[in-house]
Write an enzyme that holds these catalytic residues in place. Structure first.
Site, mmCIF file in Angstrom:
data_model
loop_
_atom_site.group_PDB
_atom_site.id
_atom_site.type_symbol
_atom_site.label_atom_id
_atom_site.label_comp_id
_atom_site.label_asym_id
_atom_site.label_seq_id
_atom_site.Cartn_x
_atom_site.Cartn_y
_atom_site.Cartn_z
ATOM 1 N N HIS A 115 0.781 -1.546 0.369
ATOM 2 C CA HIS A 115 0.215 -0.116 -0.066
ATOM 3 C C HIS A 115 0.719 1.252 0.086
ATOM 4 C CE1 HIS A 115 0.276 0.195 4.757
ATOM 5 N NE2 HIS A 115 0.658 1.280 4.445
ATOM 6 N N ASP A 150 -0.111 -7.773 1.613
ATOM 7 C CA ASP A 150 0.752 -6.582 1.423
ATOM 8 C C ASP A 150 2.174 -5.796 1.377
ATOM 9 O OD1 ASP A 150 -0.055 -3.061 1.784
ATOM 10 O OD2 ASP A 150 0.513 -3.735 4.279
ATOM 11 N N SER A 224 4.533 2.262 7.590
ATOM 12 C CA SER A 224 4.212 1.300 6.423
ATOM 13 C C SER A 224 5.630 1.076 6.327
ATOM 14 C CB SER A 224 3.163 1.742 5.624
ATOM 15 O OG SER A 224 2.086 0.969 5.773
#
Length: 382
Positions: A115, A150, A224
């Site tokens: 993402h 992811d 992230s």
């Protein structure tokens, strides 16, 4: 309570002519952009109480990178909706999006979250720094992404980079184990921010296709793709999401190292993840959907693959086990199928029309994992 991916919110609002990212003025980053994202790493000083942390952080920091880029319109609108902001997307001033990554090869391969890359336009940049704090900026040359896990691989044109080491498959993370999260929360000026905590839980099935680790180490938007490391300086996982709600603190989630290794090996080999699948749409029990311990089986909601149809599997059949291994949730099945490849044959113990039967199925390749059916009522939602 919302489970959110950890990318930095893009441009959110304008106050007195200053554009903000979350609560950080974009003006903060303007001079950095003009000078090639110049960044000076803080000097790490040991103390009598933190010498262990200091050494670990100093060793791993050169292997952690910042990733920055212009957010896509879709990412901007999604963040605006999530934050309740009604400002319109401005293509002339779209803001900046941030993420983190971990160097896994000296010649420029980096692992991050899918993402992170998906939320940026072409031309994203990677910022590295060495042990002395000297940094360099690179343009992303290519990337391979797997949205199911992811995870993504990013390539930059560099050599001689310092790589991170992952824990071995035999080193299973344990609840209570001390860990450190490192990443780029909120802005490049906060690159390689380190927070400490413990592993709060393992085998968490929370809005993900594979089991995750839970940690109370503070992880924030922009973390992230950054690593969660143990006190040996080994990566135990890649940070991916957190719970976000009023009154909720320190509920972060990390993709375990063994899952990361499985995915990147596939991406290196094929440019994609070639998952084995029965080709069924499956329904979990009510207990499984709300997270209760359960021995309930999975119910077939739909049959998609030719192999499953040929084996005689029908809607309403009950799936108990695969090659003798019991499966109670779709995540159980996804974890098990990491050991198989498309084309393999497996024996399924099932119940069909009230009878216990064995079905032999040739696994197919799926771009996604076996689907799970749920409703708000089943999941305990509103």
């Amino acid at each position: 309570m919302n489970l959110k991916k950890l990318h930095i919110p893009v441009t959110a609002l304008v106050i007195a002519g200053v554009t903000l990212i979350g609560s950080v003025p974009l003006a903060t980053f303007a001079s950095a952009a003009a000078s090639g994202y110049t960044y000076t790493a803080p000097h790490l000083r040991a103390s009598s109480t933190s010498a262990g942390y200091t050494k670990v952080i100093a060793r791993i920091s050169p292997s952690v990178v910042g990733i920055v880029g212009v957010p896509t319109k879709e990412a901007y609108m999604a963040e605006s909706a999530a934050s309740g902001d009604d400002s319109q997307y401005n293509p002339d001033d779209p803001g900046i999006a941030f993420g983190s990554g971990v160097i896994i090869s000296k010649d420029g391969w980096i692992v991050t979250n899918a993402h992170v890359i998906a939320n940026m336009e072409d031309g994203a940049k990677v910022i590295t720094s060495d042990a002395s704090g000297h940094n360099k900026t690179y343009i992303v040359q290519e990337f391979y992404s797997d949205t199911v896990s992811d995870l993504a691989l990013v390539k930059i044109n560099a050599t001689g980079l310092k790589t991170a080491s992952f824990v071995s498959s035999s080193q299973k993370p344990e609840v209570g184990e001390q860990v450190i999260a490192i990443g780029t929360p909120l802005s490049l000026s906060l690159r390689n921010t380190a927070t400490s905590g413990i592993i709060s839980g393992v085998n968490r099935a929370v809005d993900a296709s594979y089991y995750l680790l839970q940690t109370d180490a503070a992880i924030n938007p922009g973390n992230s793709g950054g690593p969660l490391i143990n006190m040996d300086g080994k990566v135990v996982g890649i940070n991916t999401m957190k719970y976000e709600a009023v009154g909720v603190d320190n509920l972060g989630f990390t993709i375990p190292a063994d899952t990361v290794q499985y995915i990147i090996k596939q991406l290196f080999a094929y440019g994609e993840v070639r998952r084995a699948s029965i080709g069924l749409e499956l329904k979990e029990s009510d207990d499984a959907l709300i997270g209760l311990p359960t021995n309930d089986a999975l119910t077939v909601a739909a049959v998609h693959s030719a192999g499953a149809k040929k084996a005689g599997i029908k809607e309403g059949d009950i799936l108990y086990s695969v090659n003798g291994t019991r499966v109670h949730t779709v995540v159980d099945l996804n974890e098990l199928f990491r050991s198989y490849k498309p084309g393999d044959k497996v024996k399924l113990m099932m119940q069909s029309a009230g009878d216990i039967v064995t079905r032999t199925v040739q696994l197919t390749q799926s771009q996604t994992t076996d689907a799970v059916v749920s409703t708000d009522e089943e999941a305990g939602g509103e």
